[in-house]
Design an enzyme around this catalytic site. Sequence first.
Site, PDB file in Angstrom:
ATOM      1  N   GLY A 185     123.547 -19.837  64.068  1.00  0.00           N
ATOM      2  CA  GLY A 185     122.593 -18.461  63.584  1.00  0.00           C
ATOM      3  C   GLY A 185     122.568 -17.601  64.705  1.00  0.00           C
ATOM      4  O   GLY A 185     121.670 -16.825  64.788  1.00  0.00           O
ATOM      5  N   GLU A 188     126.523 -13.187  64.847  1.00  0.00           N
ATOM      6  CA  GLU A 188     126.835 -12.725  63.402  1.00  0.00           C
ATOM      7  C   GLU A 188     128.353 -13.070  63.043  1.00  0.00           C
ATOM      8  O   GLU A 188     128.975 -13.535  64.038  1.00  0.00           O
ATOM      9  CB  GLU A 188     126.826 -11.210  63.854  1.00  0.00           C
ATOM     10  N   LYS A 203     120.678  -1.321  74.671  1.00  0.00           N
ATOM     11  CA  LYS A 203     119.207  -1.797  75.371  1.00  0.00           C
ATOM     12  C   LYS A 203     119.247  -1.284  76.543  1.00  0.00           C
ATOM     13  O   LYS A 203     118.006  -0.886  76.927  1.00  0.00           O
ATOM     14  CB  LYS A 203     119.202  -3.295  75.103  1.00  0.00           C
ATOM     15  N   GLY A 300     115.104 -13.214  66.691  1.00  0.00           N
ATOM     16  CA  GLY A 300     114.743 -14.117  65.843  1.00  0.00           C
ATOM     17  C   GLY A 300     113.375 -13.555  65.165  1.00  0.00           C
ATOM     18  O   GLY A 300     112.994 -12.395  65.655  1.00  0.00           O
TER      19      GLY A 300
HETATM   20  N1  LIG Z   1     117.592 -10.048  64.099  1.00  0.00           N
HETATM   21  C1  LIG Z   1     117.025  -9.983  65.196  1.00  0.00           C
HETATM   22  O1  LIG Z   1     116.561 -10.913  65.688  1.00  0.00           O
HETATM   23  C2  LIG Z   1     116.651  -8.676  65.909  1.00  0.00           C
HETATM   24  C3  LIG Z   1     115.908  -8.506  66.891  1.00  0.00           C
HETATM   25  C4  LIG Z   1     115.555  -7.263  67.454  1.00  0.00           C
HETATM   26  C5  LIG Z   1     115.811  -6.173  66.988  1.00  0.00           C
HETATM   27  N2  LIG Z   1     116.695  -6.260  65.624  1.00  0.00           N
HETATM   28  C6  LIG Z   1     117.041  -5.235  64.989  1.00  0.00           C
HETATM   29  O2  LIG Z   1     116.268  -5.170  63.867  1.00  0.00           O
HETATM   30  C7  LIG Z   1     116.904  -4.476  62.782  1.00  0.00           C
HETATM   31  C8  LIG Z   1     116.928  -5.360  61.598  1.00  0.00           C
HETATM   32  O3  LIG Z   1     117.964  -6.384  61.953  1.00  0.00           O
HETATM   33  P1  LIG Z   1     117.933  -7.654  60.805  1.00  0.00           P
HETATM   34  O4  LIG Z   1     118.719  -8.745  61.800  1.00  0.00           O
HETATM   35  O5  LIG Z   1     116.676  -7.775  60.489  1.00  0.00           O
HETATM   36  O6  LIG Z   1     119.032  -7.351  59.802  1.00  0.00           O
HETATM   37  P2  LIG Z   1     119.325  -8.050  58.659  1.00  0.00           P
HETATM   38  O7  LIG Z   1     118.831  -9.394  58.528  1.00  0.00           O
HETATM   39  O8  LIG Z   1     120.876  -7.603  58.316  1.00  0.00           O
HETATM   40  O9  LIG Z   1     118.470  -7.219  57.332  1.00  0.00           O
HETATM   41  C9  LIG Z   1     118.743  -5.837  57.317  1.00  0.00           C
HETATM   42  C10 LIG Z   1     117.955  -5.460  55.960  1.00  0.00           C
HETATM   43  O10 LIG Z   1     118.263  -3.979  55.761  1.00  0.00           O
HETATM   44  C11 LIG Z   1     118.378  -3.609  54.494  1.00  0.00           C
HETATM   45  N3  LIG Z   1     119.442  -2.682  54.175  1.00  0.00           N
HETATM   46  C12 LIG Z   1     120.662  -2.751  54.046  1.00  0.00           C
HETATM   47  N4  LIG Z   1     121.047  -1.462  53.946  1.00  0.00           N
HETATM   48  C13 LIG Z   1     120.047  -0.836  53.489  1.00  0.00           C
HETATM   49  C14 LIG Z   1     119.816   0.605  52.763  1.00  0.00           C
HETATM   50  N5  LIG Z   1     120.554   1.498  52.426  1.00  0.00           N
HETATM   51  N6  LIG Z   1     118.392   0.664  52.478  1.00  0.00           N
HETATM   52  C15 LIG Z   1     117.394  -0.183  52.512  1.00  0.00           C
HETATM   53  N7  LIG Z   1     117.719  -1.320  52.998  1.00  0.00           N
HETATM   54  C16 LIG Z   1     118.536  -1.698  53.437  1.00  0.00           C
HETATM   55  C17 LIG Z   1     119.096  -5.071  53.953  1.00  0.00           C
HETATM   56  O11 LIG Z   1     118.701  -5.229  52.463  1.00  0.00           O
HETATM   57  P3  LIG Z   1     119.279  -6.472  51.649  1.00  0.00           P
HETATM   58  O12 LIG Z   1     118.201  -7.548  52.214  1.00  0.00           O
HETATM   59  O13 LIG Z   1     118.661  -6.117  50.265  1.00  0.00           O
HETATM   60  O14 LIG Z   1     120.477  -6.673  51.727  1.00  0.00           O
HETATM   61  C18 LIG Z   1     118.165  -5.993  54.781  1.00  0.00           C
HETATM   62  O15 LIG Z   1     117.011  -6.568  54.019  1.00  0.00           O
HETATM   63  C19 LIG Z   1     118.432  -3.703  63.440  1.00  0.00           C
HETATM   64  O16 LIG Z   1     118.161  -2.586  64.056  1.00  0.00           O
HETATM   65  C20 LIG Z   1     118.300  -4.919  64.503  1.00  0.00           C
HETATM   66  O17 LIG Z   1     119.228  -4.360  65.740  1.00  0.00           O
HETATM   67  C21 LIG Z   1     117.282  -7.494  65.047  1.00  0.00           C
END
Ligand SMILES: NC(=O)c1ccc[n+]([C@@H]2O[C@H](COP(=O)([O-])OP(=O)(O)OC[C@H]3O[C@@H](n4cnc5c(N)ncnc54)[C@H](OP(=O)(O)O)[C@@H]3O)[C@@H](O)[C@H]2O)c1
Length: 434
Positions: A185, A188, A203, A300
């Site tokens: 995990g 991606e 970043k 995370g």
């Molecule tokens: N993952 C990390 O550890 C991490 C760390 C730092 C920053 N980030 C940043 O945080 C952000 C989110 O990352 P994530 O990892 O949480 O992504 P993720 O798990 O892929 O979640 C994305 C979410 O966005 C929703 N979404 C997609 N298209 C949409 C739309 N058109 N309208 C409304 N909602 C929509 C999805 O909906 P559904 O659930 O209904 O599909 C999902 O809930 C990104 O910018 C990423 O770069 C992530």
Amino acid sequence: MGRPLRLGIAGLGVVGGGLLTALAQAGPRLQGRFVIAGVSGRDSSLARTVDISPFPWFDDARALAARPEIDVFIELIGGAVGPAKQAVEAALRQGKAVITANKALLAEHGHALLQLCERHGGSLAFEAAVAGGVPVIGGLREGLAGARIDRVSAILNGTSNFILSTMEAQSLDFAAALALAQAKGFAEADPIMDVSGADSRHKLAILCGLAFHCLPDPGSIRMAGIERVTPLDIASARRLGFRIKPVARLERRGARIEASVGPALLPLTHPLAHVDGALNAVLVDAAPIGRLTFSGPGAGAGPTACAVLADLINLLDGAQRPAFGVGAAQLTSVLPVASNAAGRHYLRVQVMDRPGTLAAVSHELGAMGVSIDSFHQDAFSQQRASVPIFLTTQLCQLEALDAAIAAIARLSSTLEPPLSLPIAFDSTPSPEEG
Ligand SMILES: NC(=O)c1ccc[n+]([C@@H]2O[C@H](COP(=O)([O-])OP(=O)(O)OC[C@H]3O[C@@H](n4cnc5c(N)ncnc54)[C@H](OP(=O)(O)O)[C@@H]3O)[C@@H](O)[C@H]2O)c1
């Protein structure tokens, strides 16, 4: 205490889910100070890690962002364009507070968003966008507000760091280590943003905005991916007293800034050489304080939610500041790049095993004024049609090295484009040491 802030949360994935969990367990600094007035995702029927049934649902994140009852719009969708951008713009146009974890959006459109924010009296906060749970945004903007920052050296992508650490620890090639990262995990299904350096470059552009008040076009930052690093390179670097790490660097060079992202050889004595697995770390050299080290989980649900909560608590406490420490007018977008910085480099050249090959490679380096510091050819590779040769250079100009590498790539004995990695921090003392 005023009335509770009404939150609209768009994006309920890793970070959004983590945030809802953290808000449900809110401590004394948050309790009674917010209500969740709406949530948005792609699909309301999806099974989620948290119960979202108590909250009003919005199919359209832009509609949620623009609702009059929302005070704070929290964007956790991701992506530099599309719904995330449109929703953030909609919220800022109404003078709302926006919190986002979206580094791509900030790096690509930060300047325009900041202007929108100032025009309409809103605010923009993004502690989660760089190094996840590590409080480096606030550290640079508030903690080091009075310092002169000279250098930022960092590991900003946990996926790349995990892959290179695993290649070394388990003697795996890139593909096998990537597969392991995906199974755990840490990567991606499509890992291109992480392994190409593009995520780190976003970043680093944000850190450049905070450290040097220059939020550059990310495309102006030199970038290399980790895909071509092999176990042979890792072993070769180790033999020379280095480890290969995915390093993001900013350095003040007079009126210019050297900025780069990519795998680099670090001396075993350098603190970043020992940041392993999926951890992130940011070293800041600043006057008159010296060196600061920020380190911890860069991704995370929990760590990232923690960073979003920090932004929310700042808002509740009325402590929000200009997003990059200065107003949009003082934040430049043109990176005065120091593109021809001098440094030492590691080279691997895959060649046909025939007489005169090494002489031809060293001739091309010499023709551009690049001197060889060390040379190695694996004993086990001898007598084969194709052999890797490993070189390190003495201090040389980057442009001269690039020209020499292009010439080596054109030699009839060269079988694939040479791999070149910078040797970082091996002779340059940190400012407080120098
Ligand atoms: N993952 C990390 O550890 C991490 C760390 C730092 C920053 N980030 C940043 O945080 C952000 C989110 O990352 P994530 O990892 O949480 O992504 P993720 O798990 O892929 O979640 C994305 C979410 O966005 C929703 N979404 C997609 N298209 C949409 C739309 N058109 N309208 C409304 N909602 C929509 C999805 O909906 P559904 O659930 O209904 O599909 C999902 O809930 C990104 O910018 C990423 O770069 C992530």
